[in-house]
Write a protein that holds these residues in place. Sequence first.
Motif, PDB file in Angstrom:
ATOM      1  N   MET A   1       0.845  -1.177   0.000  1.00 33.20           N
ATOM      2  CA  MET A   1       0.000   0.000   0.000  1.00 33.20           C
ATOM      3  C   MET A   1       0.887   1.236   0.000  1.00 33.20           C
ATOM      4  O   MET A   1       1.872   1.311   0.724  1.00 33.20           O
ATOM      5  CB  MET A   1      -0.906   0.001   1.239  1.00 33.20           C
ATOM      6  N   ASN A   2       0.524   2.198  -0.827  1.00 35.36           N
ATOM      7  CA  ASN A   2       1.293   3.429  -0.985  1.00 35.36           C
ATOM      8  C   ASN A   2       0.472   4.611  -0.477  1.00 35.36           C
ATOM      9  O   ASN A   2      -0.561   4.935  -1.039  1.00 35.36           O
ATOM     10  CB  ASN A   2       1.643   3.610  -2.470  1.00 35.36           C
ATOM     11  N   ILE A   3       0.966   5.238   0.585  1.00 34.99           N
ATOM     12  CA  ILE A   3       0.328   6.420   1.153  1.00 34.99           C
ATOM     13  C   ILE A   3       1.146   7.645   0.752  1.00 34.99           C
ATOM     14  O   ILE A   3       2.333   7.739   1.078  1.00 34.99           O
ATOM     15  CB  ILE A   3       0.252   6.353   2.698  1.00 34.99           C
ATOM     16  N   ALA A   4       0.538   8.564   0.033  1.00 39.60           N
ATOM     17  CA  ALA A   4       1.190   9.829  -0.288  1.00 39.60           C
ATOM     18  C   ALA A   4       1.067  10.738   0.927  1.00 39.60           C
ATOM     19  O   ALA A   4      -0.015  10.878   1.497  1.00 39.60           O
ATOM     20  CB  ALA A   4       0.536  10.477  -1.498  1.00 39.60           C
ATOM     21  N   VAL A   5       2.166  11.338   1.320  1.00 39.53           N
ATOM     22  CA  VAL A   5       2.175  12.277   2.436  1.00 39.53           C
ATOM     23  C   VAL A   5       2.474  13.658   1.874  1.00 39.53           C
ATOM     24  O   VAL A   5       3.499  13.863   1.209  1.00 39.53           O
ATOM     25  CB  VAL A   5       3.232  11.900   3.502  1.00 39.53           C
ATOM     26  N   VAL A   6       1.566  14.588   2.116  1.00 44.03           N
ATOM     27  CA  VAL A   6       1.735  15.957   1.649  1.00 44.03           C
ATOM     28  C   VAL A   6       1.867  16.840   2.887  1.00 44.03           C
ATOM     29  O   VAL A   6       0.911  16.998   3.645  1.00 44.03           O
ATOM     30  CB  VAL A   6       0.549  16.414   0.772  1.00 44.03           C
ATOM     31  N   VAL A   7       3.066  17.354   3.087  1.00 42.58           N
ATOM     32  CA  VAL A   7       3.344  18.198   4.249  1.00 42.58           C
ATOM     33  C   VAL A   7       3.208  19.656   3.813  1.00 42.58           C
ATOM     34  O   VAL A   7       3.892  20.098   2.884  1.00 42.58           O
ATOM     35  CB  VAL A   7       4.749  17.931   4.823  1.00 42.58           C
ATOM     36  N   GLY A   8       2.332  20.378   4.485  1.00 45.78           N
ATOM     37  CA  GLY A   8       2.020  21.751   4.124  1.00 45.78           C
ATOM     38  C   GLY A   8       2.977  22.785   4.663  1.00 45.78           C
ATOM     39  O   GLY A   8       2.644  23.963   4.710  1.00 45.78           O
ATOM     40  N   SER A   9       4.154  22.365   5.075  1.00 49.71           N
ATOM     41  CA  SER A   9       5.180  23.294   5.540  1.00 49.71           C
ATOM     42  C   SER A   9       6.474  22.958   4.827  1.00 49.71           C
ATOM     43  O   SER A   9       6.873  21.796   4.784  1.00 49.71           O
ATOM     44  CB  SER A   9       5.386  23.173   7.051  1.00 49.71           C
ATOM     45  N   ILE A  10       7.113  23.968   4.271  1.00 52.87           N
ATOM     46  CA  ILE A  10       8.389  23.739   3.594  1.00 52.87           C
ATOM     47  C   ILE A  10       9.555  24.300   4.417  1.00 52.87           C
ATOM     48  O   ILE A  10      10.693  24.321   3.956  1.00 52.87           O
ATOM     49  CB  ILE A  10       8.375  24.331   2.169  1.00 52.87           C
ATOM     50  N   ARG A  11       9.263  24.705   5.639  1.00 53.88           N
ATOM     51  CA  ARG A  11      10.303  25.231   6.539  1.00 53.88           C
ATOM     52  C   ARG A  11      11.346  24.149   6.806  1.00 53.88           C
ATOM     53  O   ARG A  11      11.011  22.973   6.961  1.00 53.88           O
ATOM     54  CB  ARG A  11       9.645  25.682   7.848  1.00 53.88           C
ATOM     55  N   LYS A  12      12.604  24.531   6.850  1.00 55.20           N
ATOM     56  CA  LYS A  12      13.712  23.586   7.013  1.00 55.20           C
ATOM     57  C   LYS A  12      13.514  22.666   8.221  1.00 55.20           C
ATOM     58  O   LYS A  12      13.712  21.458   8.122  1.00 55.20           O
ATOM     59  CB  LYS A  12      15.028  24.365   7.133  1.00 55.20           C
ATOM     60  N   LYS A 103      -9.508   9.416  -3.686  1.00 55.36           N
ATOM     61  CA  LYS A 103      -8.414   8.966  -2.810  1.00 55.36           C
ATOM     62  C   LYS A 103      -8.823   9.161  -1.351  1.00 55.36           C
ATOM     63  O   LYS A 103      -9.131  10.280  -0.929  1.00 55.36           O
ATOM     64  CB  LYS A 103      -7.133   9.774  -3.065  1.00 55.36           C
ATOM     65  N   PRO A 104      -8.819   8.088  -0.554  1.00 53.06           N
ATOM     66  CA  PRO A 104      -9.108   8.260   0.867  1.00 53.06           C
ATOM     67  C   PRO A 104      -8.009   9.093   1.524  1.00 53.06           C
ATOM     68  O   PRO A 104      -6.831   8.950   1.188  1.00 53.06           O
ATOM     69  CB  PRO A 104      -9.148   6.834   1.409  1.00 53.06           C
ATOM     70  N   ALA A 105      -8.414   9.952   2.445  1.00 50.49           N
ATOM     71  CA  ALA A 105      -7.478  10.907   3.020  1.00 50.49           C
ATOM     72  C   ALA A 105      -7.642  11.005   4.531  1.00 50.49           C
ATOM     73  O   ALA A 105      -8.647  10.577   5.094  1.00 50.49           O
ATOM     74  CB  ALA A 105      -7.706  12.287   2.396  1.00 50.49           C
ATOM     75  N   PHE A 178     -11.107   1.360   0.646  1.00 51.84           N
ATOM     76  CA  PHE A 178     -11.306   1.944  -0.677  1.00 51.84           C
ATOM     77  C   PHE A 178     -10.389   1.355  -1.742  1.00 51.84           C
ATOM     78  O   PHE A 178     -10.527   1.679  -2.912  1.00 51.84           O
ATOM     79  CB  PHE A 178     -11.091   3.463  -0.623  1.00 51.84           C
ATOM     80  N   LYS A 179      -9.451   0.523  -1.324  1.00 53.55           N
ATOM     81  CA  LYS A 179      -8.469  -0.046  -2.263  1.00 53.55           C
ATOM     82  C   LYS A 179      -9.141  -1.056  -3.175  1.00 53.55           C
ATOM     83  O   LYS A 179      -9.863  -1.921  -2.719  1.00 53.55           O
ATOM     84  CB  LYS A 179      -7.326  -0.689  -1.469  1.00 53.55           C
ATOM     85  N   HIS A 180      -8.860  -0.947  -4.446  1.00 48.97           N
ATOM     86  CA  HIS A 180      -9.486  -1.847  -5.433  1.00 48.97           C
ATOM     87  C   HIS A 180      -8.664  -3.090  -5.621  1.00 48.97           C
ATOM     88  O   HIS A 180      -7.532  -3.166  -5.652  1.00 48.97           O
ATOM     89  CB  HIS A 180      -9.660  -1.143  -6.773  1.00 48.97           C
TER      90      HIS A 180
END
Length: 180
Positions: A1-12, A103-105, A178-180
């Motif tokens: 299973m592949n979970i995309a992680v989107v982090v809303g901070s680009i601070r170092k 995509k489930p989130a 939700f995975k097919h």
Amino acid sequence: MNIAVVVGSIRKDSYNRRFAEALAKLAPEGVKFNFLRIDDLPHYDQDDDGDNAPEVRRLKAEVEAADGVLFVTPEYNRSYSGVLKNAIDQASRPYGQAKWKGKPAAIVTVSYGPLSGAMAAQHLRNVLAVLDMPTLNQPEMYLQWKDGLVDEQGNVGPASKDFAQNFVDTFVAWVRRFKH
């Protein structure tokens, strides 16, 4: 299973990135957390819908390949970050071709303030609904950054570990529905 992680901070030294990386360590066997890069995306411009930049094409392909998406964001002015909004917009356009659709989130917020990002999560939840992303409702994870939330080894600290593990396990189960 592949979970995309989107982090809303680009601070170092982002608290959100540090916590997201600690959460990823709690993933069960066979589940990979793939951190998506959003700091190099151009500003969304509808004129570019027919000819996306390579960075946008990469983002869209990564979202499309994901089984689920974990959004981890700070709260800025009672909402989520502009870089996160830009990434969402890039992968949702042109109209009718959103890579996020279905995509489930789940949403995690980490903030220094005492409200712990609850307003950012609510704003983001509204956007995810429009994108037709079934979003985990419980458990909610809105955390105030404090010393010990993530330990020196990059693990979720002992005071929050059981809560975090339950969140990850519940989210993985949610994505599997939700995975097919």
